[in-house]
Motif scaffolding. Structure first.
Motif, PDB file in Angstrom:
ATOM      1  N   GLN A   7       5.329  -3.664   7.331  1.00 37.04           N
ATOM      2  CA  GLN A   7       5.015  -4.632   6.277  1.00 37.04           C
ATOM      3  C   GLN A   7       5.025  -6.056   6.825  1.00 37.04           C
ATOM      4  O   GLN A   7       4.184  -6.875   6.445  1.00 37.04           O
ATOM      5  CB  GLN A   7       5.998  -4.502   5.106  1.00 37.04           C
ATOM      6  CG  GLN A   7       5.583  -5.278   3.882  1.00 37.04           C
ATOM      7  CD  GLN A   7       4.208  -4.873   3.372  1.00 37.04           C
ATOM      8  OE1 GLN A   7       3.902  -3.700   3.205  1.00 37.04           O
ATOM      9  NE2 GLN A   7       3.352  -5.849   3.121  1.00 37.04           N
ATOM     10  N   SER A  11       1.835  -8.406   6.737  1.00 38.92           N
ATOM     11  CA  SER A  11       1.930  -9.727   6.106  1.00 38.92           C
ATOM     12  C   SER A  11       1.428 -10.814   7.037  1.00 38.92           C
ATOM     13  O   SER A  11       0.782 -11.772   6.607  1.00 38.92           O
ATOM     14  CB  SER A  11       3.369 -10.029   5.701  1.00 38.92           C
ATOM     15  OG  SER A  11       3.788  -9.141   4.696  1.00 38.92           O
ATOM     16  N   ASP A  14      -2.350 -10.770   7.025  1.00 37.19           N
ATOM     17  CA  ASP A  14      -2.860 -11.403   5.812  1.00 37.19           C
ATOM     18  C   ASP A  14      -2.675 -12.917   5.841  1.00 37.19           C
ATOM     19  O   ASP A  14      -3.581 -13.667   5.476  1.00 37.19           O
ATOM     20  CB  ASP A  14      -2.157 -10.827   4.575  1.00 37.19           C
ATOM     21  CG  ASP A  14      -2.518  -9.373   4.336  1.00 37.19           C
ATOM     22  OD1 ASP A  14      -3.561  -8.917   4.845  1.00 37.19           O
ATOM     23  OD2 ASP A  14      -1.743  -8.683   3.639  1.00 37.19           O
ATOM     24  N   HIS A 147      -8.498  -2.452   5.219  1.00 37.13           N
ATOM     25  CA  HIS A 147      -7.257  -2.940   4.605  1.00 37.13           C
ATOM     26  C   HIS A 147      -6.703  -1.947   3.588  1.00 37.13           C
ATOM     27  O   HIS A 147      -5.488  -1.804   3.436  1.00 37.13           O
ATOM     28  CB  HIS A 147      -7.483  -4.310   3.958  1.00 37.13           C
ATOM     29  CG  HIS A 147      -6.233  -5.117   3.879  1.00 37.13           C
ATOM     30  ND1 HIS A 147      -5.209  -4.830   3.017  1.00 37.13           N
ATOM     31  CD2 HIS A 147      -5.823  -6.193   4.595  1.00 37.13           C
ATOM     32  CE1 HIS A 147      -4.235  -5.692   3.176  1.00 37.13           C
ATOM     33  NE2 HIS A 147      -4.578  -6.534   4.137  1.00 37.13           N
ATOM     34  N   GLN A 148      -7.560  -1.226   2.918  1.00 37.02           N
ATOM     35  CA  GLN A 148      -7.115  -0.204   1.961  1.00 37.02           C
ATOM     36  C   GLN A 148      -6.323   0.891   2.680  1.00 37.02           C
ATOM     37  O   GLN A 148      -5.305   1.356   2.175  1.00 37.02           O
ATOM     38  CB  GLN A 148      -8.325   0.388   1.244  1.00 37.02           C
ATOM     39  CG  GLN A 148      -7.966   1.395   0.173  1.00 37.02           C
ATOM     40  CD  GLN A 148      -9.208   1.902  -0.548  1.00 37.02           C
ATOM     41  OE1 GLN A 148     -10.306   1.397  -0.390  1.00 37.02           O
ATOM     42  NE2 GLN A 148      -9.018   2.925  -1.353  1.00 37.02           N
ATOM     43  N   ASP A 151      -2.915  -0.508   3.517  1.00 36.66           N
ATOM     44  CA  ASP A 151      -2.071  -0.514   2.311  1.00 36.66           C
ATOM     45  C   ASP A 151      -1.516   0.879   2.032  1.00 36.66           C
ATOM     46  O   ASP A 151      -0.365   1.035   1.637  1.00 36.66           O
ATOM     47  CB  ASP A 151      -2.853  -1.015   1.095  1.00 36.66           C
ATOM     48  CG  ASP A 151      -3.089  -2.512   1.117  1.00 36.66           C
ATOM     49  OD1 ASP A 151      -2.346  -3.227   1.835  1.00 36.66           O
ATOM     50  OD2 ASP A 151      -4.015  -2.974   0.425  1.00 36.66           O
ATOM     51  N   SER A 152      -2.336   1.909   2.244  1.00 34.20           N
ATOM     52  CA  SER A 152      -1.895   3.291   2.045  1.00 34.20           C
ATOM     53  C   SER A 152      -0.759   3.635   3.012  1.00 34.20           C
ATOM     54  O   SER A 152       0.214   4.287   2.628  1.00 34.20           O
ATOM     55  CB  SER A 152      -3.081   4.233   2.244  1.00 34.20           C
ATOM     56  OG  SER A 152      -2.694   5.563   2.113  1.00 34.20           O
ATOM     57  N   SER A 154       1.291   1.431   4.305  1.00 33.79           N
ATOM     58  CA  SER A 154       2.414   0.608   3.876  1.00 33.79           C
ATOM     59  C   SER A 154       3.183   1.252   2.725  1.00 33.79           C
ATOM     60  O   SER A 154       4.411   1.168   2.661  1.00 33.79           O
ATOM     61  CB  SER A 154       1.898  -0.771   3.456  1.00 33.79           C
ATOM     62  OG  SER A 154       2.946  -1.570   3.006  1.00 33.79           O
ATOM     63  N   LYS A 155       2.459   1.913   1.844  1.00 37.04           N
ATOM     64  CA  LYS A 155       3.079   2.562   0.685  1.00 37.04           C
ATOM     65  C   LYS A 155       3.676   3.924   1.032  1.00 37.04           C
ATOM     66  O   LYS A 155       4.295   4.568   0.195  1.00 37.04           O
ATOM     67  CB  LYS A 155       2.049   2.737  -0.427  1.00 37.04           C
ATOM     68  CG  LYS A 155       1.576   1.430  -1.015  1.00 37.04           C
ATOM     69  CD  LYS A 155       0.458   1.671  -2.007  1.00 37.04           C
ATOM     70  CE  LYS A 155      -0.126   0.347  -2.483  1.00 37.04           C
ATOM     71  NZ  LYS A 155      -1.342   0.558  -3.273  1.00 37.04           N
TER      72      LYS A 155
END
Length: 172
Positions: A7, A11, A14, A147-148, A151-152, A154-155
């Motif tokens: 993360q 970050s 981003d 990026h999707q 995010d997957s 990251s989750k």
């Protein structure tokens, strides 16, 4: 995957992107790509690898150092290329085609393109069709991670290894 560390890397990708710092945008995404490559069994990533003549540079070259054959070396090969594009727009057909050409020139069979906004072309499917044709005509596999996908990860919805396997199988 260390969730907190991943993360923090995400970050940074981003934050650098939003600040528009051209040189750092790629570096932050490369840091994240190196970390994910290290999670693959037996793999060692090397950054900013130039060819012998100094004509071209690869963002990351990943070597599989396992002595015996394994699933990773079977799917990914003994070495593969990683390209990082932290751009605001999707990576176009020309850049995707050049990456596929570099995969072929290095005799790699596999490559990962980290493209924050994915890939496209004049027709939205143009670059995707180029990736598909490279596999069916040359046997070269190019996986695009956007990026999707990050995010997957990251989750905790998937692992990096499993995400690659699913993308490879979808291409087949």
């Amino acid at each position: 995957l260390s969730g907190a560390y991943f993360q923090a890397l995400l970050s940074r990708v981003d934050a650098d992107y939003k600040r528009g710092e051209e040189g750092k945008k790629g570096d932050a995404l490369e840091n994240l790509a190196v970390y994910l490559s290290l999670l693959l069994p037996g793999c060692l990533p090397l950054r900013k690898v130039e060819d012998e003549a100094g004509v071209s540079e690869h963002d990351i070259v990943v070597h599989n150092l396992c002595d015996a054959g394994n699933l990773a070396s079977e799917l990914l090969g003994r070495h593969f290329l990683v390209e990082c594009k932290n751009w605001g727009q999707a990576v176009g057909t020309r850049d995707v085609g050049y990456f596929l050409y570099r995969i072929r020139l290095t005799h790699a069979r596999f490559g990962i393109m980290f493209a924050s906004a994915g890939i496209s072309g004049e027709d939205i499917t143009e670059a995707k069709e180029l990736v598909r044709r490279a596999y069916h005509e040359d046997g070269n596999i190019c996986v695009v991670t956007d990026h999707q996908d990050l995010d997957s990860l990251s989750k905790g919805e998937t692992s990096f290894w499993w995400m690659l396997v699913e993308k490879i199988e979808a291409l087949r």
